[in-house]
Scaffold this active site. Sequence first.
Site, PDB file in Angstrom:
ATOM      1  N   ASN A 214       0.788  -1.316  -0.053  1.00 12.67           N
ATOM      2  CA  ASN A 214      -0.023   0.218   0.092  1.00 12.67           C
ATOM      3  C   ASN A 214       0.921   1.314  -0.140  1.00 12.67           C
ATOM      4  O   ASN A 214       2.010   1.176  -0.199  1.00 12.67           O
ATOM      5  CB  ASN A 214      -0.974  -0.001   1.217  1.00 12.67           C
ATOM      6  CG  ASN A 214      -0.346  -0.107   2.595  1.00 12.67           C
ATOM      7  OD1 ASN A 214       0.847   0.309   2.694  1.00 12.67           O
ATOM      8  ND2 ASN A 214      -1.152  -0.577   3.594  1.00 12.67           N
ATOM      9  N   SER A 237      -2.854  -0.326  -9.707  1.00  8.63           N
ATOM     10  CA  SER A 237      -3.073  -1.099 -11.153  1.00  8.63           C
ATOM     11  C   SER A 237      -3.644  -0.375 -12.313  1.00  8.63           C
ATOM     12  O   SER A 237      -4.320   0.388 -11.957  1.00  8.63           O
ATOM     13  CB  SER A 237      -3.614  -2.605 -10.817  1.00  8.63           C
ATOM     14  OG  SER A 237      -3.517  -3.413 -11.972  1.00  8.63           O
ATOM     15  N   GLN A 259      -9.164  -5.201 -13.877  1.00  8.97           N
ATOM     16  CA  GLN A 259      -8.043  -4.268 -13.068  1.00  8.97           C
ATOM     17  C   GLN A 259      -8.975  -3.392 -12.392  1.00  8.97           C
ATOM     18  O   GLN A 259      -8.394  -3.113 -11.251  1.00  8.97           O
ATOM     19  CB  GLN A 259      -7.304  -3.540 -14.216  1.00  8.97           C
ATOM     20  CG  GLN A 259      -6.411  -4.420 -14.645  1.00  8.97           C
ATOM     21  CD  GLN A 259      -5.335  -5.523 -14.076  1.00  8.97           C
ATOM     22  OE1 GLN A 259      -4.492  -5.224 -13.109  1.00  8.97           O
ATOM     23  NE2 GLN A 259      -5.806  -6.869 -13.868  1.00  8.97           N
ATOM     24  N   HIS A 262      -9.399  -4.132  -8.320  1.00 12.70           N
ATOM     25  CA  HIS A 262      -8.017  -3.900  -7.604  1.00 12.70           C
ATOM     26  C   HIS A 262      -8.352  -2.846  -6.415  1.00 12.70           C
ATOM     27  O   HIS A 262      -8.436  -3.255  -5.234  1.00 12.70           O
ATOM     28  CB  HIS A 262      -6.963  -3.698  -8.147  1.00 12.70           C
ATOM     29  CG  HIS A 262      -6.309  -4.966  -8.749  1.00 12.70           C
ATOM     30  ND1 HIS A 262      -5.770  -5.730  -7.740  1.00 12.70           N
ATOM     31  CD2 HIS A 262      -6.088  -5.284  -9.820  1.00 12.70           C
ATOM     32  CE1 HIS A 262      -5.170  -6.634  -8.539  1.00 12.70           C
ATOM     33  NE2 HIS A 262      -5.265  -6.566  -9.793  1.00 12.70           N
ATOM     34  N   GLU A 327       0.603  -0.116 -17.183  1.00 10.74           N
ATOM     35  CA  GLU A 327       1.289  -1.532 -16.464  1.00 10.74           C
ATOM     36  C   GLU A 327       1.021  -2.483 -17.395  1.00 10.74           C
ATOM     37  O   GLU A 327       1.764  -3.437 -17.737  1.00 10.74           O
ATOM     38  CB  GLU A 327       0.662  -1.452 -15.426  1.00 10.74           C
ATOM     39  CG  GLU A 327       1.129  -2.716 -14.392  1.00 10.74           C
ATOM     40  CD  GLU A 327       0.311  -2.902 -13.176  1.00 10.74           C
ATOM     41  OE1 GLU A 327       0.857  -3.602 -12.276  1.00 10.74           O
ATOM     42  OE2 GLU A 327      -0.821  -2.243 -12.859  1.00 10.74           O
ATOM     43  N   HIS A 328      -0.312  -2.694 -17.774  1.00  6.31           N
ATOM     44  CA  HIS A 328      -0.789  -3.755 -18.632  1.00  6.31           C
ATOM     45  C   HIS A 328      -1.249  -3.238 -20.044  1.00  6.31           C
ATOM     46  O   HIS A 328      -2.000  -2.323 -19.709  1.00  6.31           O
ATOM     47  CB  HIS A 328      -1.728  -4.733 -17.929  1.00  6.31           C
ATOM     48  CG  HIS A 328      -1.374  -5.343 -16.506  1.00  6.31           C
ATOM     49  ND1 HIS A 328      -2.155  -4.522 -15.363  1.00  6.31           N
ATOM     50  CD2 HIS A 328      -0.599  -6.244 -16.103  1.00  6.31           C
ATOM     51  CE1 HIS A 328      -1.508  -5.175 -14.404  1.00  6.31           C
ATOM     52  NE2 HIS A 328      -0.583  -6.205 -14.763  1.00  6.31           N
ATOM     53  N   ASP A 361      -0.996 -12.569 -14.804  1.00  5.22           N
ATOM     54  CA  ASP A 361      -1.143 -12.411 -13.318  1.00  5.22           C
ATOM     55  C   ASP A 361      -0.700 -13.627 -12.529  1.00  5.22           C
ATOM     56  O   ASP A 361      -0.020 -13.918 -11.556  1.00  5.22           O
ATOM     57  CB  ASP A 361      -2.516 -12.000 -12.757  1.00  5.22           C
ATOM     58  CG  ASP A 361      -2.493 -10.388 -12.912  1.00  5.22           C
ATOM     59  OD1 ASP A 361      -1.706  -9.701 -13.150  1.00  5.22           O
ATOM     60  OD2 ASP A 361      -3.748  -9.761 -12.632  1.00  5.22           O
ATOM     61  N   GLU A 415      42.443  17.008 -16.941  1.00  3.40           N
ATOM     62  CA  GLU A 415      41.257  17.071 -15.912  1.00  3.40           C
ATOM     63  C   GLU A 415      42.304  17.583 -14.803  1.00  3.40           C
ATOM     64  O   GLU A 415      41.377  17.617 -13.576  1.00  3.40           O
ATOM     65  CB  GLU A 415      40.673  15.802 -15.752  1.00  3.40           C
ATOM     66  CG  GLU A 415      39.813  15.269 -16.862  1.00  3.40           C
ATOM     67  CD  GLU A 415      38.944  14.061 -16.695  1.00  3.40           C
ATOM     68  OE1 GLU A 415      39.229  13.561 -15.547  1.00  3.40           O
ATOM     69  OE2 GLU A 415      38.294  13.715 -17.405  1.00  3.40           O
ATOM     70  N   HIS A 420      46.096  10.954 -10.625  1.00  2.00           N
ATOM     71  CA  HIS A 420      45.958   9.788 -11.630  1.00  2.00           C
ATOM     72  C   HIS A 420      46.966   9.666 -12.565  1.00  2.00           C
ATOM     73  O   HIS A 420      47.561   8.620 -12.802  1.00  2.00           O
ATOM     74  CB  HIS A 420      44.782  10.194 -12.141  1.00  2.00           C
ATOM     75  CG  HIS A 420      43.459  10.242 -11.216  1.00  2.00           C
ATOM     76  ND1 HIS A 420      43.436  10.928 -10.240  1.00  2.00           N
ATOM     77  CD2 HIS A 420      42.291   9.248 -11.731  1.00  2.00           C
ATOM     78  CE1 HIS A 420      41.884  10.454  -9.717  1.00  2.00           C
ATOM     79  NE2 HIS A 420      41.477   9.497 -10.577  1.00  2.00           N
TER      80      HIS A 420
END
Length: 430
Positions: A214, A237, A259, A262, A327-328, A361, A415, A420
């Site tokens: 959640n 969803s 969906q 949900h 999503e789908h 799913d 640089e 280095h």
Amino acid sequence: MRIVTLDNKSMENILADMLKRDPNNYDSYTQTVQAIVDDVKARGDEALFEYTKRFDGASLDGSSIRVTREEIDEAMKQVEPGLLKVMERSMDNIRRYHEKQRQNSWFDAQPDGTILGQKVTALESVGVYVPGGKAAYPSSVLMNIIPAEVAGVKRIAMVTPPGKDGKVNPVTLTAAYMAGATEVYKAGGAQAVAALAFGTASIPRVNKIVGPGNIFVALAKKAVYGHVSIDSIAGPSEILVIADDSANPRFVAADLLSQAEHDELASSILVTTSMELARKVSDEVDGFLKVLSRSDIIKKSLDNYGYILVAESMEKAVETANSIAPEHMEIVTRNPFEVMTKIQNAGAIFIGEYSSEPLGDYFAGPNHILPTNGTAKFFSPLGVDDFIKKSSIIYYSREALEAAHKDIETFAESEHLTAHANSVRVRFEQ
């Protein structure tokens, strides 16, 4: 369902509506969640048990928070044998699909004395969040745990909210055992995420936390990111169906409602080139609402975030779908594979009238933990890649470095990083 003729203004309004569902917009909960996370970080088990009592009504302590083998055996006896067999078949499909995602370390040796490569290593530990309480989501258990197990993660710790009796839903617990969880803890909400991220006396910390939950769980994962890795911030969803006049309106309506049930924030959108189909789908939705058990939730979902959009062309329909990045996505057209090649943004794509979203799913094998709220533009479904990390491998012989050292020194000095340059130069001092 409301039918809208698609134009720039209506598209702009719909995208604005969709963004309201983004967990990142729920600022009113952020302070509450952060307080819980900080409390568990500071007080460990003491805070964890207090929040479990307050939010779940279960009285737990260090001796009872971890599920025992006896509890697993008891749970498995309560699951119908028929459901066990279905779960086993589903597991086989999920494992087979994810095994194809495995990556191997690789090394490339060249005649000039260099060896470059990449070492692929599974994460040592992962925390899996599974929603609980009255509901049971064994499918989410399988989808979270099996890719981790395939990747080679040694420790897979699952957390899920207990009932007031201090027990985990037997179907959820059975799925965890079958999928390969190494430990299961009776903890949920932001407090469980914090426990996984920082560790307590009862729940050792993990390297990464995955799984949907959640708004409190989503915000807690956001709060602990950086201390641990996470998969993504999951939102409500959603489904988007692209259809032309060849689609079966009854099938399309049924899939949209799959969906919408949900929760009230779920989004169900049909984008079609046919006004006739739009009207028929709307009528079918009205008919289904009279018989479906969760029709109250579905009605609110459709009132808030349900649309039938009529586009002037299939090109415009595809453009709309890519903008929403659902999503789908279902494609129910005369040439669905051709349409699929034009899709850039979707969590999962279902092709043809017999590839209904619930197939993904529960059973087909691809993961159902997917990017939401437009994040399919840059996120992917949960997979084996989420449970590995990669290390670069570099080897140069003296001769190989000698051939390149002046180039490296020049680059470093450009640089102004003289140390280095010196690190390479000293190896070729006379």
